[in-house]
Design a protein around this motif. Sequence first.
Motif, PDB file in Angstrom:
ATOM      1  N   GLU A  64      41.088  51.095  46.745  1.00 51.67           N
ATOM      2  CA  GLU A  64      40.022  49.809  45.858  1.00 51.67           C
ATOM      3  C   GLU A  64      40.902  49.168  44.762  1.00 51.67           C
ATOM      4  N   ALA A  65      41.645  49.833  43.901  1.00 56.26           N
ATOM      5  CA  ALA A  65      42.290  49.175  42.908  1.00 56.26           C
ATOM      6  C   ALA A  65      43.425  48.448  43.296  1.00 56.26           C
TER       7      ALA A  65
ATOM      8  N   CYS B 189      48.306  42.471  46.718  1.00 55.59           N
ATOM      9  CA  CYS B 189      47.236  41.813  46.836  1.00 55.59           C
ATOM     10  C   CYS B 189      47.501  40.365  47.671  1.00 55.59           C
ATOM     11  N   GLY B 190      46.589  39.891  47.554  1.00 52.86           N
ATOM     12  CA  GLY B 190      46.698  38.444  48.575  1.00 52.86           C
ATOM     13  C   GLY B 190      46.995  38.843  50.123  1.00 52.86           C
ATOM     14  N   ASP B 191      47.549  38.036  50.601  1.00 49.33           N
ATOM     15  CA  ASP B 191      47.562  37.981  52.237  1.00 49.33           C
ATOM     16  C   ASP B 191      48.189  39.125  52.710  1.00 49.33           C
TER      17      ASP B 191
ATOM     18  N   ALA C  48      44.019  43.105  40.848  1.00 47.31           N
ATOM     19  CA  ALA C  48      45.077  43.956  40.936  1.00 47.31           C
ATOM     20  C   ALA C  48      45.817  44.083  39.638  1.00 47.31           C
ATOM     21  N   GLY C  49      45.951  42.903  38.969  1.00 44.23           N
ATOM     22  CA  GLY C  49      46.642  42.844  37.506  1.00 44.23           C
ATOM     23  C   GLY C  49      45.689  43.603  36.638  1.00 44.23           C
ATOM     24  N   ALA C  50      44.594  43.501  36.745  1.00 44.84           N
ATOM     25  CA  ALA C  50      43.684  44.337  35.574  1.00 44.84           C
ATOM     26  C   ALA C  50      43.879  45.797  36.129  1.00 44.84           C
ATOM     27  N   GLN C  51      44.053  46.204  37.212  1.00 45.29           N
ATOM     28  CA  GLN C  51      44.003  47.596  37.740  1.00 45.29           C
ATOM     29  C   GLN C  51      45.403  48.171  37.354  1.00 45.29           C
ATOM     30  N   LEU C  52      46.209  47.247  37.455  1.00 41.61           N
ATOM     31  CA  LEU C  52      47.855  47.698  37.009  1.00 41.61           C
ATOM     32  C   LEU C  52      47.819  47.890  35.543  1.00 41.61           C
TER      33      LEU C  52
END
Length: 54
Positions: A9-10, A21-23, A41-45
């Motif tokens: 989910e992250a 993330c994305g396609d 994804a950026g926030a979770q990274l």
Amino acid sequence: MGIQIRTNEAKESSIPGVFACGDVARVPHSVSLAVGDGAWAGAQLHRSLVWPES
Ligand SMILES: Cc1cc2nc3c(=O)[nH]c(=O)nc-3n(C[C@H](O)[C@H](O)[C@H](O)COP(=O)(O)OP(=O)(O)OC[C@H]3O[C@@H](n4cnc5c(N)ncnc54)[C@H](O)[C@@H]3O)c2cc1C
């Protein structure tokens, strides 16, 4: 649909520290979903780097 990378989910893949993330990590394919996915994804990274144990 091409290659699909399974993520949690992250948006982290089965390789720790590698996010997708994305396609390549979701269906359906859509610009707006890919943009949102990228932001998430950026926030979770970022979270994983600042609070690696969370
Ligand atoms: C013909 C068509 C029409 C579409 N129409 C719509 C529409 O009307 N509305 C809509 O919402 N969505 C539409 N989509 C879907 C939309 O284009 C995608 O969902 C969106 O572009 C996904 O963004 P992304 O960043 O995940 O992937 P992409 O936009 O595919 O970006 C991935 C990037 O990574 C690069 N790349 C790949 N491999 C490597 C590598 N090894 N090293 C470095 N770079 C690499 C690629 O060159 C590419 O620039 C359409 C798709 C297609 C094919």
